[in-house]
Design a protein around this motif. Structure first.
Motif, PDB file in Angstrom:
ATOM      1  N   VAL A   1       0.857  -1.381  -0.057  1.00 16.21           N
ATOM      2  CA  VAL A   1       0.076   0.049  -0.010  1.00 16.21           C
ATOM      3  C   VAL A   1       0.781   1.371   0.116  1.00 16.21           C
ATOM      4  O   VAL A   1       0.221   2.422  -0.089  1.00 16.21           O
ATOM      5  CB  VAL A   1      -0.985   0.016   1.092  1.00 16.21           C
ATOM      6  CG1 VAL A   1      -2.050  -1.167   1.016  1.00 16.21           C
ATOM      7  CG2 VAL A   1      -0.296   0.037   2.468  1.00 16.21           C
ATOM      8  N   GLY A   2       2.140   1.041  -0.139  1.00 16.09           N
ATOM      9  CA  GLY A   2       3.114   2.248  -0.099  1.00 16.09           C
ATOM     10  C   GLY A   2       3.620   2.604  -1.470  1.00 16.09           C
ATOM     11  O   GLY A   2       4.225   1.704  -2.229  1.00 16.09           O
ATOM     12  N   PRO A   3       3.583   3.757  -2.116  1.00 13.67           N
ATOM     13  CA  PRO A   3       3.434   3.979  -3.509  1.00 13.67           C
ATOM     14  C   PRO A   3       5.028   3.748  -4.209  1.00 13.67           C
ATOM     15  O   PRO A   3       5.057   3.663  -5.384  1.00 13.67           O
ATOM     16  CB  PRO A   3       3.069   5.373  -3.638  1.00 13.67           C
ATOM     17  CG  PRO A   3       2.212   5.628  -2.497  1.00 13.67           C
ATOM     18  CD  PRO A   3       2.727   4.945  -1.191  1.00 13.67           C
ATOM     19  N   SER A   4       6.013   3.857  -3.135  1.00 11.36           N
ATOM     20  CA  SER A   4       7.406   3.411  -3.728  1.00 11.36           C
ATOM     21  C   SER A   4       7.806   1.902  -3.578  1.00 11.36           C
ATOM     22  O   SER A   4       8.660   1.569  -4.182  1.00 11.36           O
ATOM     23  CB  SER A   4       8.373   4.394  -2.765  1.00 11.36           C
ATOM     24  OG  SER A   4       7.994   5.708  -2.933  1.00 11.36           O
ATOM     25  N   MET A   5       6.921   1.352  -2.888  1.00 19.25           N
ATOM     26  CA  MET A   5       7.404  -0.093  -2.816  1.00 19.25           C
ATOM     27  C   MET A   5       6.471  -0.992  -3.753  1.00 19.25           C
ATOM     28  O   MET A   5       5.250  -0.934  -3.715  1.00 19.25           O
ATOM     29  CB  MET A   5       7.117  -0.578  -1.387  1.00 19.25           C
ATOM     30  CG  MET A   5       7.569   0.172  -0.190  1.00 19.25           C
ATOM     31  SD  MET A   5       9.292   0.490  -0.164  1.00 19.25           S
ATOM     32  CE  MET A   5       9.409   1.265   1.543  1.00 19.25           C
ATOM     33  N   PRO A   6       7.018  -1.882  -4.619  1.00 19.35           N
ATOM     34  CA  PRO A   6       6.347  -2.617  -5.412  1.00 19.35           C
ATOM     35  C   PRO A   6       5.588  -3.754  -4.579  1.00 19.35           C
ATOM     36  O   PRO A   6       5.889  -4.351  -3.586  1.00 19.35           O
ATOM     37  CB  PRO A   6       7.386  -3.335  -6.187  1.00 19.35           C
ATOM     38  CG  PRO A   6       8.608  -3.336  -5.515  1.00 19.35           C
ATOM     39  CD  PRO A   6       8.572  -2.061  -4.437  1.00 19.35           C
TER      40      PRO A   6
END
Lengths: 192, 431
Positions: free
Chosen positions: A44-49
């Motif tokens: 749910v974190g935009p930088s983590m795939p």
């Protein structure tokens, strides 16, 4: 199809040593990733795939590249070095079995429509079904900032292109210019 | 016919069926679910509650917490700079309720390890088969002369995020131009080792725009601190550290940074060599395990000794202690460490209920600090159990801090990773 069968066989084999050797299970190892990659690999974190549903070979290849400092990592290379080849395999199979949960993102519909055309023409052959989890890295539904970082790394030479990929990206850019990469990113983000 | 019944039984037992098939479920046969009571609704408590239900949906899990919402201490320094609000780091427990956890708002006052019951201030009693205690930290109020709990309402610690974070923020906003902020950093071990230095950085980030002649002095009871090289690099680039005009000054123990007493009426701190007077003073006191760990006799000294394979207390069977309160060296007292330990404890408890030996544990810690605009740094480690010494050891040649003098692009990415990490860890512990 034959690859799927082979992967299933590998999955069965991968389970065998884990039950015999005294070592953390693939599940236990994978649980430690959730703080950054979300529960069972749905970020749910935009930088983590998101890594749920990821092809196990793609997972292992990525982790080995991090171990060898061959990707433009800040932190994943340091973490990857903590695991044995067997442990990477065990984790890979855990994530391969998880269902991917995606979070809707804001995207530009016109760019996404253009991106779909570029994708179908240049990328679909390796990133099948619009880039859903498969034999190549998952693109469909991945977070835009992550996709942007990844493309920046390819374009600036900080990450090696997979075979044929540079030619395909060059062709997409020849067709649509500066808009090509944003179009593709918006297309992938539009899928969930 | 028999096959269908069996299949239905396995289905009803959910995720554990695969593990437990053939062993039988004595508790199910008796018609009573195994009960786990979790004390404390922070990272450790929430994560263990969620993962217990995930690993065995038949468990009856009760989480007891005195507050109705959790305000994270991690990222609370960004409230001080004004980058985010206190509301944005405050989360209710409905996510855990959706996972089938019974969340009770009450304060635990005692644990009876013989009767296996947990007693609350509200006069309730909860029986357990396993009890997990994750109370976080408490403060040693007698460590600095003149500083106690009542003084901390004006000279804040703000080391458990909440009302004190807001007070400190308002004090910074109200400070005169060219004023002096003093942060007193505690001796080891304490919660969030890089935290006081991130705090200084975030306050500097605020002052750079709103109070550019302000000074921030860190008085430290130590001679070194977490990610020191990277902090100094960031401070030098962003806040003139090392120059005559530096916004941040760090006074380590050898230079007389250890604070002995405070005069709250004049905001004067008596350190070992000289006295320091501030306009805003923030004292982070020395720490120990949270109150319930002492009330329940789970401590040896300041912290709770545990079996590092399971996080079961070394003092009482069937009680598990994790997170900041546990003596889990070499893991730091961080959110990620508590999250990682909670999963090890959850798996160990489920294995125990099935009559199995717990598996080998594995742990990770990751910690980000935002030093300033577009300047993030991190530390990471992968750990394994050294069973012979009951210690948790870093795996050689892995982990470590961000590279020194990295490109601006990498530093900027680490900020975005810090914020993404925050979302994922919250999601993993309570959504």
């Amino acid at each position: 199809m034959t690859k799927t069968v082979r992967n299933l066989l590998l999955a069965v084999l991968a389970l065998l040593p884990a039950t015999v050797a005294a070592a953390p299970s693939g599940e236990a190892l994978a649980f430690t990733c959730a703080g950054c990659h979300g529960t069972d690999g749905s970020s749910v974190g935009p930088s983590m795939p998101s890594i749920a549903g990821m092809d196990p070979e793609v997972f292992v290849d990525a982790m080995k590249a991090y171990q060898a400092d061959k990707r433009n990592a800040t932190i994943m290379n340091r973490i990857a070095k903590g695991y044995t080849a067997q442990q990477l395999e065990d984790m890979a199979w855990f994530f391969a079995r998880q269902r991917l949960h995606l979070v809707p993102q804001k995207y530009d519909a016109a760019l996404a429509a253009r991106g779909k055309i570029l994708h179908d023409k240049h990328c679909e052959k390796c990133h099948e079904n619009g880039g859903r989890p498969g034999d190549a890295g998952t693109l469909a539904g991945q977070w835009m900032p992550y996709l942007q970082h990844t493309m920046d790394d390819f374009m600036s030479g900080k990450r090696d292109w997979p075979r044929k990929m540079k030619r395909k990206v060059d062709a997409a850019i020849a067709e649509d210019g500066k808009q090509a990469i944003p179009a593709l990113i918006h297309y992938y983000a539009s899928q969930h | 016919m028999t096959k269908i019944t069996r299949r239905d039984f396995i289905r009803s037992a959910g995720g554990v069926a695969a593990l437990g098939a053939g062993l039988g479920f004595p508790h199910l046969a008796l018609g009573a679910a195994r009960r786990v009571v979790v004390v404390g609704g922070g990272v450790g408590g929430c994560t263990v509650a969620k993962y217990l239900r995930k690993l065995d949906p038949t468990l009856a899990v009760t989480l007891i917490e005195s507050k109705t919402a959790y305000t994270t201490c991690f990222m609370s320094n960004e409230v001080l700079s004004g980058e985010r609000t206190l509301e944005s780091i405050t989360f209710g427990y409905d996510g855990l309720r959706r996972h089938g956890v019974d969340v009770v708002t009450d304060t635990v006052v005692g644990i009876d390890p013989v009767k296996k019951t947990v007693a609350t201030a509200g006069g309730r009693e909860f029986g357990y088969d396993a009890c997990v205690v994750s109370p976080g930290i408490g403060f040693k109020w007698d460590a600095i002369d003149g500083y106690d709990e009542s003084v901390s309402e004006t000279i804040t610690h703000a080391w458990n995020a909440g009302p004190q974070t807001r007070i400190l923020r308002r004090q910074l906003q109200a400070m005169r131009q060219g004023g002096r902020v003093i942060i007193v950093a505690p001796p080891n071990p304490f919660k969030c080792p890089p935290g006081p230095y991130e705090r200084a950085s975030q306050i500097a980030m605020y002052c750079k725009y709103h109070n550019p002649r302000a000074k921030i002095i860190i008085l430290d009871a130590k001679d070194a601190f977490s990610k020191q090289g990277l902090y100094v690099e960031g401070w030098t680039k962003l806040y003139g550290y090392g120059s005559g005009n530096s916004m941040i000054e760090w006074v380590g123990a050898a230079a007389g940074g250890t604070v002995e007493s405070v005069d709250p009426s004049t905001l004067t701190l008596q350190a070992e060599i000289e006295a320091f007077q501030g306009d805003v003073v923030n004292i982070i006191p020395p720490q120990k395990a949270g109150a319930i760990a002492f009330a329940a006799d789970l401590v040896d000294g300041d912290w709770c000794p545990v079996d590092k394979r399971t996080f079961e207390s070394k003092r009482y069977k069937d009680i598990y202690v994790l997170g900041d309160a546990a003596s889990a060296a070499k893991m730091p007292k961080s959110a990620y460490a508590a999250n990682s330990q909670a999963k090890v404890a959850a798996a160990a408890i489920v294995a125990r209920f099935l009559g199995r030996e717990p598996g080998d544990p594995t742990f990770v810690n990751t910690c980000y600090s935002v030093v300033g605009e577009d300047f993030g740094i991190s530390v990471a480690a992968v750990y394994t159990l050294d069973a012979a010494h009951n210690s948790i050891e870093e795996i050689p040649n892995s982990g470590g801090v961000s590279p020194a003098n990295a490109s601006p692009e990498i530093r900027k990415r680490e900020v975005s990773y810090a914020h993404s990490w925050f979302k994922n860890v919250i999601n993993d512990m309570m959504e």
